[in-house]
Motif scaffolding. Structure first.
Motif, PDB file in Angstrom:
ATOM      1  N   ALA A 560       0.831  -1.207   0.000  1.00 34.30           N
ATOM      2  CA  ALA A 560       0.000   0.000   0.000  1.00 34.30           C
ATOM      3  C   ALA A 560       0.865   1.255   0.000  1.00 34.30           C
ATOM      4  O   ALA A 560       0.589   2.230  -0.730  1.00 34.30           O
ATOM      5  N   LYS A 561       1.925   1.268   0.810  1.00 34.55           N
ATOM      6  CA  LYS A 561       2.795   2.438   0.889  1.00 34.55           C
ATOM      7  C   LYS A 561       3.587   2.629  -0.406  1.00 34.55           C
ATOM      8  O   LYS A 561       3.702   3.760  -0.916  1.00 34.55           O
ATOM      9  N   VAL A 562       4.113   1.540  -0.964  1.00 32.80           N
ATOM     10  CA  VAL A 562       4.870   1.654  -2.221  1.00 32.80           C
ATOM     11  C   VAL A 562       3.961   2.182  -3.325  1.00 32.80           C
ATOM     12  O   VAL A 562       4.334   3.087  -4.084  1.00 32.80           O
ATOM     13  N   ASP A 563       2.761   1.638  -3.441  1.00 36.03           N
ATOM     14  CA  ASP A 563       1.837   2.081  -4.491  1.00 36.03           C
ATOM     15  C   ASP A 563       1.502   3.565  -4.335  1.00 36.03           C
ATOM     16  O   ASP A 563       1.419   4.306  -5.320  1.00 36.03           O
ATOM     17  N   GLU A 564       1.325   3.987  -3.088  1.00 32.15           N
ATOM     18  CA  GLU A 564       1.028   5.396  -2.829  1.00 32.15           C
ATOM     19  C   GLU A 564       2.181   6.291  -3.275  1.00 32.15           C
ATOM     20  O   GLU A 564       1.979   7.301  -3.959  1.00 32.15           O
ATOM     21  N   LEU A 565       3.407   5.900  -2.902  1.00 35.26           N
ATOM     22  CA  LEU A 565       4.570   6.715  -3.232  1.00 35.26           C
ATOM     23  C   LEU A 565       4.895   6.651  -4.721  1.00 35.26           C
ATOM     24  O   LEU A 565       5.327   7.649  -5.315  1.00 35.26           O
ATOM     25  N   MET A 566       4.675   5.491  -5.341  1.00 38.90           N
ATOM     26  CA  MET A 566       4.920   5.374  -6.789  1.00 38.90           C
ATOM     27  C   MET A 566       3.952   6.255  -7.569  1.00 38.90           C
ATOM     28  O   MET A 566       4.312   6.840  -8.595  1.00 38.90           O
ATOM     29  N   ALA A 567       2.714   6.353  -7.108  1.00 38.26           N
ATOM     30  CA  ALA A 567       1.740   7.219  -7.773  1.00 38.26           C
ATOM     31  C   ALA A 567       2.192   8.677  -7.700  1.00 38.26           C
ATOM     32  O   ALA A 567       2.060   9.438  -8.674  1.00 38.26           O
ATOM     33  N   LEU A 568       2.737   9.083  -6.556  1.00 35.46           N
ATOM     34  CA  LEU A 568       3.254  10.444  -6.424  1.00 35.46           C
ATOM     35  C   LEU A 568       4.441  10.667  -7.359  1.00 35.46           C
ATOM     36  O   LEU A 568       4.556  11.720  -7.999  1.00 35.46           O
ATOM     37  N   CYS A 569       5.315   9.666  -7.454  1.00 39.60           N
ATOM     38  CA  CYS A 569       6.475   9.761  -8.356  1.00 39.60           C
ATOM     39  C   CYS A 569       6.012   9.868  -9.803  1.00 39.60           C
ATOM     40  O   CYS A 569       6.553  10.663 -10.586  1.00 39.60           O
ATOM     41  N   ASP A 570       5.023   9.067 -10.174  1.00 42.92           N
ATOM     42  CA  ASP A 570       4.524   9.102 -11.549  1.00 42.92           C
ATOM     43  C   ASP A 570       3.912  10.461 -11.872  1.00 42.92           C
ATOM     44  O   ASP A 570       4.072  10.984 -12.983  1.00 42.92           O
ATOM     45  N   ALA A 571       3.195  11.034 -10.893  1.00 46.73           N
ATOM     46  CA  ALA A 571       2.597  12.351 -11.111  1.00 46.73           C
ATOM     47  C   ALA A 571       3.688  13.410 -11.289  1.00 46.73           C
ATOM     48  O   ALA A 571       3.601  14.280 -12.163  1.00 46.73           O
ATOM     49  N   LEU A 572       4.740  13.323 -10.465  1.00 48.89           N
ATOM     50  CA  LEU A 572       5.850  14.265 -10.573  1.00 48.89           C
ATOM     51  C   LEU A 572       6.576  14.082 -11.901  1.00 48.89           C
ATOM     52  O   LEU A 572       6.934  15.054 -12.579  1.00 48.89           O
ATOM     53  N   LYS A 573       6.759  12.830 -12.293  1.00 50.63           N
ATOM     54  CA  LYS A 573       7.433  12.539 -13.558  1.00 50.63           C
ATOM     55  C   LYS A 573       6.626  13.064 -14.739  1.00 50.63           C
ATOM     56  O   LYS A 573       7.182  13.577 -15.712  1.00 50.63           O
ATOM     57  N   ALA A 574       5.300  12.948 -14.657  1.00 49.66           N
ATOM     58  CA  ALA A 574       4.438  13.449 -15.731  1.00 49.66           C
ATOM     59  C   ALA A 574       4.560  14.960 -15.856  1.00 49.66           C
ATOM     60  O   ALA A 574       4.575  15.510 -16.977  1.00 49.66           O
ATOM     61  N   ARG A 575       4.640  15.653 -14.723  1.00 51.42           N
ATOM     62  CA  ARG A 575       4.794  17.110 -14.760  1.00 51.42           C
ATOM     63  C   ARG A 575       6.138  17.498 -15.384  1.00 51.42           C
ATOM     64  O   ARG A 575       6.218  18.463 -16.153  1.00 51.42           O
TER      65      ARG A 575
END
Length: 596
Positions: A560-575
């Motif tokens: 759950a924690k990895v998925d949460e943090l990976m989603a944040l990373c993906d959002a940052l990467k998209a920006r």
């Protein structure tokens, strides 16, 4: 030009693109699926980027040069029309003296062909008008004509770069072949033009070698004989103006090429010869500045990538909670500065995976059932399946020695062998019996991310040999080139390549996939891969890899924690990707506006 460089210096030096998207005209398939990507680099040398802004600046310099906008004109210069007349008269003389065969008539330039107006004193000319000697091909040299011990160098397509003679080929012919085939010997400062990509139409000067040399038929030779400034011609041929015309004439789906006949007819803007010298001097000056900017950018990126990697390693190497907190504080204080590239985000994501499997990402709970009890339940379940004949009896795995443990794990965790946590499911079937099911192979999996790139049916894949059946919820792991880390959790039933293992996880399947994608697992894979000639992991080798096993409820918290943090990373990467795309578009727009 100076204003264009100085006013937009930040854009030229910060507009970078990944190699995958560096080619603005390139296209890639658009399969249905979960999106495309180029993988997850784990070291600075794997951060494949191109200095797109500086590349566009180089293009702009050449484009302004051939449009007469780079240096001022001088009304006292002898006009280009006189220069072209001298070349035409010299060609007539060579034909009369029978030193040159009369070429085909060159068509007059139609007014509708002219791309843009030129300054006073300039002229449009076809490429074949720029030398008394007609443009010619290199020689048709077959493999049987080559001689490794010959003393005549065979220049090939790979030697011809954009304004750069690369000198990389190692092919030769002998003197007898040279005479028999009536080959054309290259002269010092001949212009070599590649008739095949990439890019098609690129040109360079032949610098001369310490031996006789010829070139292959796919390289055209333009011999200027001092009537034109040869370096100006090379710059003009390498300009966008010339490249666009070449690509319009180019033909061939499998081998895109331009014929020498069409190459001869391409238009080139010709300034007075004295202005050609001024243009070349200014281009050399500005290209040297581009070289400096590019080197500074390269050094900056390398230093940034090394800094990010070093700081992230302090997290994984922290000996205790206090040291970890101190390491994270250093990173958090400069987070925006550190994680502003796609590569740095990929490094962060890999570090998160590593922290997860080390037990450093979520807190432990003393009420969790310890991993040794979980392992016992797994072994009991396997024994029952063996008695029921559902799986084969498995070998006994040796205990993990202290020397094999790559790091310390929390007290309620356990080091185990990978084979203890999975069942290898092999069910080979004939593809023709399952044409409507989806087929998965290593090429349809993104490396290092656990993502499926696209979906295709067995029928669409065109496979013929036996494939493995797999079922939703299983892990599909590529045993070919395993260090590429191609693995996914199947969300559907289907067939997979025989080069993949369908794995039935006996623990939380998402946690096990994260273990597979993590650096501690990959380190062992690389060692195993280097021990064999064919990079292919067998069941025994894969099963022997040591992995950390946390309590089952902690596995759920970790996922759950990895998925949460990976989603944040993906959002940052998209920006970041969106910002980079904007920079590339701005660079394009400035170039287009400058030459309009």
């Amino acid at each position: 030009m100076n204003e264009l460089i100085s006013q937009h210096l930040d854009l030229w030096t910060t507009a970078i693109a990944s190699k995958a998207r560096a080619g603005r005209g390139a296209s890639s398939p658009s399969p249905a699926g979960e999106g495309r990507g180029e993988g997850n680099p784990t070291s600075p040398r794997n951060a494949k980027v191109t200095a797109y802004g500086i590349k566009k600046l180089r293009e702009l310099i050449l484009e302004l040069a051939v449009r007469g906008k780079l240096v001022p004109q001088d009304p006292n210069d002898e006009p280009a029309s006189a220069l072209l007349e001298k070349i035409a008269q010299e060609r007539i003389c060579l034909i009369k003296e029978k030193k040159l065969r009369a070429p085909k008539a060159i068509p007059e330039i139609d007014e509708g062909e002219i791309p843009f107006l030129l300054p006073i004193g300039w002229e449009w000319a076809r490429l074949d008008q720029l030398s008394p000697n007609s443009l010619v091909d290199g020689d048709w040299i077959e493999s049987k004509d080559q001689d490794a011990f010959g003393d005549i160098r065979l220049i090939q397509l790979g030697d011809v770069g954009v304004n750069e003679f690369k000198d990389v080929s190692d092919k030769f012919i002998n003197e007898n072949t040279f005479m028999r085939l009536n080959c054309t010997e290259l002269n010092h400062r001949d212009i070599l033009i590649a008739r095949l990509p990439s890019p098609i139409g690129r040109a360079c000067l032949f610098p001369g070698l310490n031996q006789k040399a010829i070139t292959v038929v796919d390289v055209a030779i333009l011999r200027s004989l001092d009537f034109m400034h040869d370096q100006y011609l090379v710059h003009a041929i390498n300009s966008t103006l010339f490249r666009i015309q070449v690509e319009e004439y180019g033909k061939g789906a499998t081998r895109f090429r331009i014929s020498t006949g069409n190459l001869k007819s391409i238009l080139v803007p010709i300034p007075p010869k004295t202005e050609q010298h001024r243009i070349v001097a200014k281009v050399d000056e500005l290209m040297a500045l581009c070289d400096q900017l590019e080197q500074q950018q390269t050094d900056h990126l390398a230093a940034h990538q090394t800094l990010v990697q070093t700081l992230l390693e302090t997290l994984t190497q922290a000996a205790d909670a206090a040291e970890f907190e101190q390491a994270w504080s250093r990173i958090a204080d400069h987070f925006d500065t550190l994680f502003n590239t796609e590569f740095s985000i990929d490094q962060l994501k890999q570090t998160l995976l590593q922290l997860a499997v080390m037990g450093k990402l979520v807190p432990q709970n003393i009420n969790d059932e310890p991993a040794n009890l979980l392992l016992q339940k797994i072994e009991n379940e396997k024994d029952q399946l063996i008695r029921q004949g559902k799986i084969k009896k498995q070998k006994t795995y040796p205990q993990v020695s202290d020397q094999e443990k790559p790091f310390d794990i929390p007290p309620r965790w356990l080091w185990v062998r990978f084979g203890m946590l999975v069942n290898f499911q092999s069910e080979l079937v004939r593809p023709e019996d399952f044409l409507d099911l989806d087929q998965v192979a290593p090429d349809s999996i993104e490396k290092g991310t656990g993502k499926l790139l696209f979906r295709r049916t067995v029928n669409e894949s065109g496979i013929r040999g036996p494939n493995n059946r797999f079922y939703a919820g299983q892990i599909l792991y590529s045993k070919i080139r395993p260090s590429l880390s191609k693995a996914i959790i199947a969300s559907f039933d289907g067939l997979c390549s025989a080069d993949m293992y369908p794995l039935e996880s006996k623990i939380h399947v998402d946690f096990l996939l994260k273990v597979i994608l993590s650096e501690p697992f990959l380190q062992q894979v690389r060692i195993l891969e280097n021990r064999i000639k064919m990079p292919k992991l067998n069941v025994d080798s894969l099963s022997s890899i040591v992995v950390p096993l946390p309590p089952l409820v902690e596995q759920h918290r970790i996922v759950a924690k990895v998925d949460e943090l990976m989603a944040l990373c993906d959002a940052l990467k998209a920006r970041i990707a969106a910002a980079q795309t904007t920079q590339l578009q701005l660079a394009d727009a400035i170039v287009e506006q400058a030459v309009a």
